[in-house]
Design a protein around this motif. Structure first.
Motif, PDB file in Angstrom:
ATOM      1  N   ILE A 149       0.840  -1.204   0.000  1.00  0.00           N
ATOM      2  CA  ILE A 149       0.000   0.000   0.000  1.00  0.00           C
ATOM      3  C   ILE A 149       0.874   1.254   0.000  1.00  0.00           C
ATOM      4  N   CYS A 150       0.555   2.178  -0.878  1.00  0.00           N
ATOM      5  CA  CYS A 150       1.322   3.424  -0.982  1.00  0.00           C
ATOM      6  C   CYS A 150       1.241   4.207   0.333  1.00  0.00           C
ATOM      7  N   PRO A 151       2.396   4.557   0.929  1.00  0.00           N
ATOM      8  CA  PRO A 151       2.353   5.286   2.207  1.00  0.00           C
ATOM      9  C   PRO A 151       1.938   6.747   2.023  1.00  0.00           C
ATOM     10  N   HIS A 152       1.934   7.230   0.782  1.00  0.00           N
ATOM     11  CA  HIS A 152       1.580   8.638   0.543  1.00  0.00           C
ATOM     12  C   HIS A 152       0.078   8.803   0.387  1.00  0.00           C
ATOM     13  N   CYS A 153      -0.560   7.947  -0.454  1.00  0.00           N
ATOM     14  CA  CYS A 153      -1.985   8.168  -0.736  1.00  0.00           C
ATOM     15  C   CYS A 153      -2.855   6.978  -0.345  1.00  0.00           C
ATOM     16  N   GLY A 154      -2.257   5.870   0.077  1.00  0.00           N
ATOM     17  CA  GLY A 154      -3.061   4.734   0.534  1.00  0.00           C
ATOM     18  C   GLY A 154      -3.560   3.828  -0.581  1.00  0.00           C
ATOM     19  N   ARG A 174       6.654   1.906  -6.830  1.00  0.00           N
ATOM     20  CA  ARG A 174       6.065   3.143  -7.335  1.00  0.00           C
ATOM     21  C   ARG A 174       4.556   3.016  -7.223  1.00  0.00           C
ATOM     22  N   CYS A 175       3.910   4.118  -6.855  1.00  0.00           N
ATOM     23  CA  CYS A 175       2.454   4.129  -6.752  1.00  0.00           C
ATOM     24  C   CYS A 175       1.890   4.499  -8.124  1.00  0.00           C
ATOM     25  N   LEU A 176       0.925   3.721  -8.600  1.00  0.00           N
ATOM     26  CA  LEU A 176       0.336   4.006  -9.909  1.00  0.00           C
ATOM     27  C   LEU A 176      -0.765   5.045  -9.803  1.00  0.00           C
ATOM     28  N   ALA A 177      -1.231   5.338  -8.581  1.00  0.00           N
ATOM     29  CA  ALA A 177      -2.270   6.355  -8.396  1.00  0.00           C
ATOM     30  C   ALA A 177      -1.651   7.749  -8.272  1.00  0.00           C
ATOM     31  N   CYS A 178      -0.720   7.920  -7.328  1.00  0.00           N
ATOM     32  CA  CYS A 178      -0.140   9.261  -7.139  1.00  0.00           C
ATOM     33  C   CYS A 178       1.219   9.398  -7.830  1.00  0.00           C
ATOM     34  N   GLU A 179       1.689   8.291  -8.399  1.00  0.00           N
ATOM     35  CA  GLU A 179       2.932   8.265  -9.177  1.00  0.00           C
ATOM     36  C   GLU A 179       4.204   8.535  -8.385  1.00  0.00           C
TER      37      GLU A 179
HETATM   38 ZN   LIG Z   1       0.258   6.838  -3.885  1.00  0.00          ZN
END
Ligand SMILES: [Zn+2]
Lengths: 188, 256
Positions: A149-154, A174-179
């Motif tokens: 789980i992305c620690p920035h945006c969840g 790498r997060c594919l939602a917030c990049e």
């Molecule tokens: Zn993210």
């Protein structure tokens, strides 16, 4: 065993019920609570991981035991990874911390068994990692997959960049939602 | 632990720990050579981190040997000559290109996955503990090297050719992984060491399956070399040691 609802961002999926304390962690806590030298354990809470300064050696499970005898104090630690270059620094910082409390004769012993596991991290430690920008170790499902789980945006939509990040204990994602790229603390 | 072991056995046990340490140290040193030379930044980090795991393992094993018979880790690493090193030949070969490095890594990771899993059952508690620690790390080493074998084998014509060349060159060194000498046989009888020969079938099956799935043909090499366990090395080990040991040879006992 205590259970809690993990309310951390989950893309609308049903909240997961996960145990707050792993049996491995519970055993460590029991050892600390049964120890007669509470003041030394508390003192050592000041010693942080040089590479992840939001976690103490106790939070990480590196600090395994503190034994006080007439001859001095023995501190037992366990390495996270065999090649962890921070182990010597941790040992120095334990000595400094105890010296500041007037404890002179300090022996530091490395214990290899049981091998260090990320199951020694408790929920507070995992929360501290997230806030620091590192995704905590994820559980592996029956198919052998982990949802990181992305620690920035969840977001759960993340992808591996490399099996290794800034240190051996982390992978690069790498997060594919917030990049945003982020470090992932690998389960061990 | 050393008090449980009679003196004859103690020396054998120390030598066994040292040779497993030698395998780890020499491969770690070869991997370190990629630092700042890897094809991408991520690979640079990965190779250096894997190298650290191997150096850490060497330290645990050398540390155990010095507990048994005295001396220091540094003496073992920096003052022994080529003939006193007992590492496998496979680990001392020059790093070659990236395909060569990753193929060697894969062949060893696949072996270590089996070997250290079995060694966790050793009747020697320290070796069992080192194995338990190692087996967790081999898990992600193997995951990564497996992934690279597929990517290189099924990648471009050039990456495929390089991986095939590496396979043709390295295949002659794999038999040594499964050889045991009298030192290890004595320890196998006491269930301290693992019989390497028992692992060969499972290893061959796993490795040939992945290589075939990656369009790599497994060579029928007519030659197989060994000798590392007897201190008989390729011409490459001496050069590696001269670089690795230079500082301690020039300034014995130097620390910083
Ligand atoms: Zn993210």
């Amino acid at each position: 065993m205590v259970s809690a609802v993990d309310t951390y961002g989950s893309d609308g999926a049903a909240p997961q019920v996960i145990p707050l304390t792993s049996p491995e962690r519970a055993q460590l806590v029991q050892r600390r609570n049964a120890s007669p030298c509470t003041h030394l354990w508390q003192r050592l809470d000041q010693v942080k991981d040089p590479e992840i300064p939001v976690l103490s050696l106790w939070d990480l499970g590196v600090l395994q035991d503190v034994i006080e005898t007439n001859d001095g104090v023995t501190v037992i630690i366990t390495p996270t990874y065999s090649g962890c270059p921070a182990m010597d620094m941790m040992a120095d910082e334990i000595r400094l911390c105890l010296a500041a409390a007037g404890v002179e004769n300090v022996t530091i012993e490395t214990r290899l068994s049981p091998a260090w596991t990320t199951d020694w991290l408790d929920q507070e430690a995992k929360q501290a990692l997230r806030q620091y920008g590192i995704a905590p170790p994820a559980r592996t499902n029956s198919a052998g997959q982990q949802t990181v789980i992305c620690p920035h945006c969840g977001s759960h939509h993340t992808t591996t960049i490399s099996e290794f990040g800034s240190t051996a204990c982390k992978a690069l994602y790498r997060c594919l939602a917030c990049e945003e790229p982020f470090d992932y603390f690998k389960p061990l | 632990m050393s008090e449980q072991i009679d003196t004859n056995n103690a020396d054998t046990l120390a030598r066994f720990a040292i040779r497993l340490g030698d395998d780890a140290l020499i491969l770690g040193q070869r991997l370190c050579e990629w630092s700042s030379n890897a094809p991408t930044l991520e690979e640079d980090l990965a190779l250096s981190n894997v190298a650290l795991d191997f150096l850490g393992r060497a330290r645990m094993l050398y540390g155990y040997a010095t507990q048994i018979r005295g001396g220091s880790e540094d003496e073992l690493a920096f003052t022994r000559d080529e003939r006193q090193y007992e590492n496998l030949l496979l680990v001392e070969l020059p790093r070659g290109d990236f395909a060569y490095t990753m193929l060697r890594q894969y062949l060893l990771d696949a072996f270590e996955d089996l070997y250290f899993a079995a060694l966790t059952q050793s009747t020697d508690p320290t070796l069992a503990a080192v194995a338990a620690k190692t087996v967790k790390e081999v898990d992600y080493h193997l995951r990564r090297s497996t992934d690279w074998i597929r990517r290189l084998g099924l990648g471009t014509e050039e990456s495929h050719q390089r991986l095939q060349n590496a396979t043709d060159e390295l295949w002659g060194y794999v038999d040594e992984l499964f050889e045991t000498d009298t030192l290890e046989q004595g320890l196998i009888k006491q269930n301290i060491a693992v019989d390497r020969a028992d692992l060969q079938t499972a290893w061959c099956k796993r490795v040939t399956e992945l290589l075939s799935a990656s369009n790599i043909s497994v060579p029928e090499t007519p030659w197989q070399v060994s000798g590392g366990r007897r201190g008989l090395h390729t011409e490459h080990l001496g050069h590696l040691l001269s670089e690795m040991q230079y500082m301690q040879r020039a300034h014995p006992g130097q620390q910083w």
